[in-house]
Design an enzyme around this catalytic site. Structure first.
Site, PDB file in Angstrom:
ATOM      1  N   LYS A 207       1.080  -1.379   0.165  1.00 42.46           N
ATOM      2  CA  LYS A 207      -0.536  -0.131  -0.056  1.00 42.46           C
ATOM      3  C   LYS A 207       0.544   1.660  -0.325  1.00 42.46           C
ATOM      4  CE  LYS A 207      -3.198   2.505   0.228  1.00 42.46           C
ATOM      5  NZ  LYS A 207      -4.561   3.070   1.552  1.00 42.46           N
ATOM      6  N   CYS A 262      -4.188  10.006   1.305  1.00 42.75           N
ATOM      7  CA  CYS A 262      -3.260   8.897   1.198  1.00 42.75           C
ATOM      8  C   CYS A 262      -2.177   9.611   1.023  1.00 42.75           C
ATOM      9  CB  CYS A 262      -4.172   8.413   0.605  1.00 42.75           C
ATOM     10  SG  CYS A 262      -5.511   7.775   0.159  1.00 42.75           S
TER      11      CYS A 262
HETATM   12  N1  SAJ Z   1      -2.707  14.600  -8.188  1.00 36.83           N
HETATM   13  C1  SAJ Z   1      -2.214  15.845  -8.997  1.00 36.83           C
HETATM   14  N2  SAJ Z   1      -1.976  15.215  -9.719  1.00 36.83           N
HETATM   15  C2  SAJ Z   1      -1.628  13.906 -10.322  1.00 36.83           C
HETATM   16  C3  SAJ Z   1      -2.667  12.796  -9.759  1.00 36.83           C
HETATM   17  C4  SAJ Z   1      -2.990  13.818  -9.130  1.00 36.83           C
HETATM   18  O1  SAJ Z   1      -1.260  16.216  -8.543  1.00 36.83           O
HETATM   19  O2  SAJ Z   1      -1.948  13.443 -11.939  1.00 36.83           O
HETATM   20  C5  SAJ Z   1      -2.661  15.517  -6.839  1.00 36.83           C
HETATM   21  C6  SAJ Z   1      -4.291  15.732  -6.401  1.00 36.83           C
HETATM   22  O3  SAJ Z   1      -5.470  16.569  -7.336  1.00 36.83           O
HETATM   23  C7  SAJ Z   1      -5.066  15.146  -5.400  1.00 36.83           C
HETATM   24  C8  SAJ Z   1      -3.119  14.454  -4.501  1.00 36.83           C
HETATM   25  O4  SAJ Z   1      -2.658  14.613  -5.852  1.00 36.83           O
HETATM   26  O5  SAJ Z   1      -4.315  16.614  -4.260  1.00 36.83           O
HETATM   27  C9  SAJ Z   1      -3.768  13.064  -4.432  1.00 36.83           C
HETATM   28  O6  SAJ Z   1      -4.974  12.379  -5.622  1.00 36.83           O
HETATM   29  P1  SAJ Z   1      -4.966  10.944  -6.462  1.00 36.83           P
HETATM   30  O7  SAJ Z   1      -5.523  11.268  -7.548  1.00 36.83           O
HETATM   31  O8  SAJ Z   1      -3.743  10.345  -5.789  1.00 36.83           O
HETATM   32  O9  SAJ Z   1      -6.073  10.782  -4.938  1.00 36.83           O
HETATM   33  P2  SAJ Z   1      -6.271   9.814  -3.953  1.00 36.83           P
HETATM   34  O10 SAJ Z   1      -5.389  10.816  -3.051  1.00 36.83           O
HETATM   35  O11 SAJ Z   1      -7.964   9.917  -3.778  1.00 36.83           O
HETATM   36  O12 SAJ Z   1      -5.980   9.035  -3.531  1.00 36.83           O
HETATM   37  C10 SAJ Z   1      -6.509   7.686  -4.146  1.00 36.83           C
HETATM   38  C11 SAJ Z   1      -6.013   6.373  -3.367  1.00 36.83           C
HETATM   39  N3  SAJ Z   1      -6.565   5.163  -2.980  1.00 36.83           N
HETATM   40  C12 SAJ Z   1      -5.908   4.904  -1.823  1.00 36.83           C
HETATM   41  O13 SAJ Z   1      -5.376   4.729  -1.769  1.00 36.83           O
HETATM   42  C13 SAJ Z   1      -6.899   3.208  -1.319  1.00 36.83           C
HETATM   43  C14 SAJ Z   1      -4.664   5.943  -4.518  1.00 36.83           C
HETATM   44  O14 SAJ Z   1      -4.150   4.723  -4.516  1.00 36.83           O
HETATM   45  C15 SAJ Z   1      -5.286   5.986  -5.609  1.00 36.83           C
HETATM   46  O15 SAJ Z   1      -4.603   5.679  -6.683  1.00 36.83           O
HETATM   47  C16 SAJ Z   1      -5.959   6.954  -6.196  1.00 36.83           C
HETATM   48  O16 SAJ Z   1      -7.134   7.644  -5.202  1.00 36.83           O
HETATM   49  C17 SAJ Z   1      -6.797   7.048  -7.678  1.00 36.83           C
HETATM   50  O17 SAJ Z   1      -5.774   6.490  -8.210  1.00 36.83           O
HETATM   51  O18 SAJ Z   1      -8.027   7.747  -8.019  1.00 36.83           O
END
Ligand code: SAJ
Length: 426
Positions: A207, A262
């Protein structure tokens, strides 16, 4: 065959509540244990304390099927106890207090034959070094009298394509028997593959590795955005171009920083545990530093934008978006909050609007926010913002300039309508 049909889920948050609904849907007797009386009350009335239309509908239908309580006595009834409490970081240090407290509560009511699964995100070694000793203080022995293991949660809030039952899982328990019991349980509720790993430490590492992978890749594109801003290269086009490679590349996108419960903290679980083992994760720390530094970079973009429209003083500024990612109401570690406090710290007056976080917005509508704004700063690219913030809408509302921190608006048409535009890395 020992009966395994009563589940007690500790922590009815973003992870525990969807899990409780899924177990109830699959016919298990579900007990929910939470410290927050309001969450207990709402859950027993079939109301979701989390704004999520799927969850709200499910809970309404399952009213009475999930017995929530703040009294840990209910643990005695459970065949399987699943711990879904928060494992935050305070600064760059993991905070295992909620997990330790939950483990102490489980230990008080631990029964022979019970299966205890930790779903919260933890660092490799947590189960054996922290949870197991607490549970064995009951006098019962892990692997013999009760079973203990880890199945990291993989909930992705708001993701309709991958609801909890469609997400593959990894798991491992300290004993073969425990692993088999856990595997049977997860196979009974999850439609996707259940991957049994050889050790609990591997399951714990999976994880934090999968989320740290995201953090370092986001840091990569955030640093590229800063360099391409200097070189006048359009990073969005470069990412689009790189994505044409059918293998060996995975797109990430620059933004105002990394929020959420996360990605912004899981790397610290890995960094901190490795440090205790004598290894310094310089690269992972640097990635965290780059992402944590993005709000500051955004403030410099805002100041440059105000200079460009010669409105350094008393500019009318709209900040759109408070939540950490689109179409959710979660503001935990949201970069928007940091950006707003820095801009207000510089004496800027902001009109703030997020349709998902109305209680922290200071205007009621998008139109009220952008009307005659010298500068509109798009921080969170909610679908409704992307739909509404057309060149015509901006022009007709007298907007001077857009700072699109998600590179998600139509730059070309905005410029053609005579509204100034800056992105991040484009
Ligand atoms: N972000 C960026 N650029 C990207 C992707 C994300 O700036 O290319 C930012 C987002 O805006 C956010 C942060 O990073 O502020 C996190 O974004 P995230 O897409 O990783 O979303 P989370 O935090 O909800 O992560 C969850 C995680 N799920 C779990 O931990 C169970 C992650 O493992 C998933 O991969 C992610 O969702 C997902 O793919 O949506």
């Amino acid at each position: 065959m020992i009966k395994m049909n009563t589940i007690c889920i500790i922590g009815l948050g973003y992870v525990g509540l969807p899990l409780a609904c899924l177990c109830a849907e699959k016919g298990y007797n579900v007990l929910g244990l939470d410290l927050d009386k309001d969450i207990v009350e709402k859950t027993n009335h079939g109301i979701s304390h989390i704004k999520d239309d799927v969850l709200e509908k499910k809970l309404g239908k399952l009213k009475g099927k999930i017995i929530a309580s703040d009294n840990p006595d209910c643990l005695k009834e459970a065949d399987i106890v699943i711990v879904c409490v928060p494992t935050p970081a305070i600064g760059s240090k993991p905070d295992l207090n909620p997990l330790e407290n939950a483990s102490k509560t489980v230990a008080k009511f631990l029964q022979k034959g019970q299966l205890v699964i930790i779903e919260s995100t933890i660092y490799p070694g947590t189960v054996e070094e922290i949870v197991k000793p607490i549970l064995e203080s009951s006098g019962l022995k892990a692997g013999e009298d009760f079973f203990l293991g880890h199945c990291p949660e993989r909930i992705d809030p708001g993701n309709k394509e991958f609801p909890i039952e469609k997400i593959p899982r990894v798991l491992a328990c300290l004993s073969v028997e425990g692993t088999e019991k856990a595997r049977k349980f997860y196979v009974s509720i999850i439609d996707a593959k259940i991957n049994v790993l050889k050790s609990v430490k591997s399951a714990e590492a999976v994880k934090v590795v999968e989320n740290t992978f995201r953090d370092v890749n986001i840091a990569f594109v955030n640093e590229l955005a800063k360099s391409f801003d200097k070189m006048g290269i359009d990073l969005t086009e470069v990412i689009k171009g790189a994505s044409t490679k059918p293998f060996g590349y995975m797109p990430f996108y620059p933004g105002p920083g990394v929020g959420g419960h996360c990605i912004a903290q899981d790397p610290y679980y890995l960094i901190d545990r490795a440090e205790k083992a004598g290894f310094e994760h310089k690269f992972l720390r640097l990635a965290r530093k780059i992402n944590e530094g993005m709000p500051e970079y955004v403030v410099s973009l805002v100041e440059n934008a105000l200079k460009a429209i010669s409105k350094v003083e008393n500019a009318n500024i709209a900040v759109l978006g408070l939540s950490y990612k689109p179409d959710v109401d979660d503001i935990r570690q949201s970069p928007a909050i940091k950006i707003i406090s820095m801009l207000e710290g510089k004496g800027m007056k902001l009109r703030i609007f997020d349709p998902f976080v109305k209680e922290k917005s200071n205007v009621k509508t998008l139109k009220e926010a952008v009307k005659n704004a010298d500068l509109v700063i798009l921080v969170t690219h909610h679908s409704e913002f992307i739909k509404s913030l057309t060149a015509d809408f901006l022009k007709s509302n007298g907007v001077g300039m857009v700072l699109d921190l998600r590179n998600s608006l139509d730059k070309q048409s905005i410029i053609e309508r005579g509204v100034l535009y800056n992105g991040i890395g484009r």
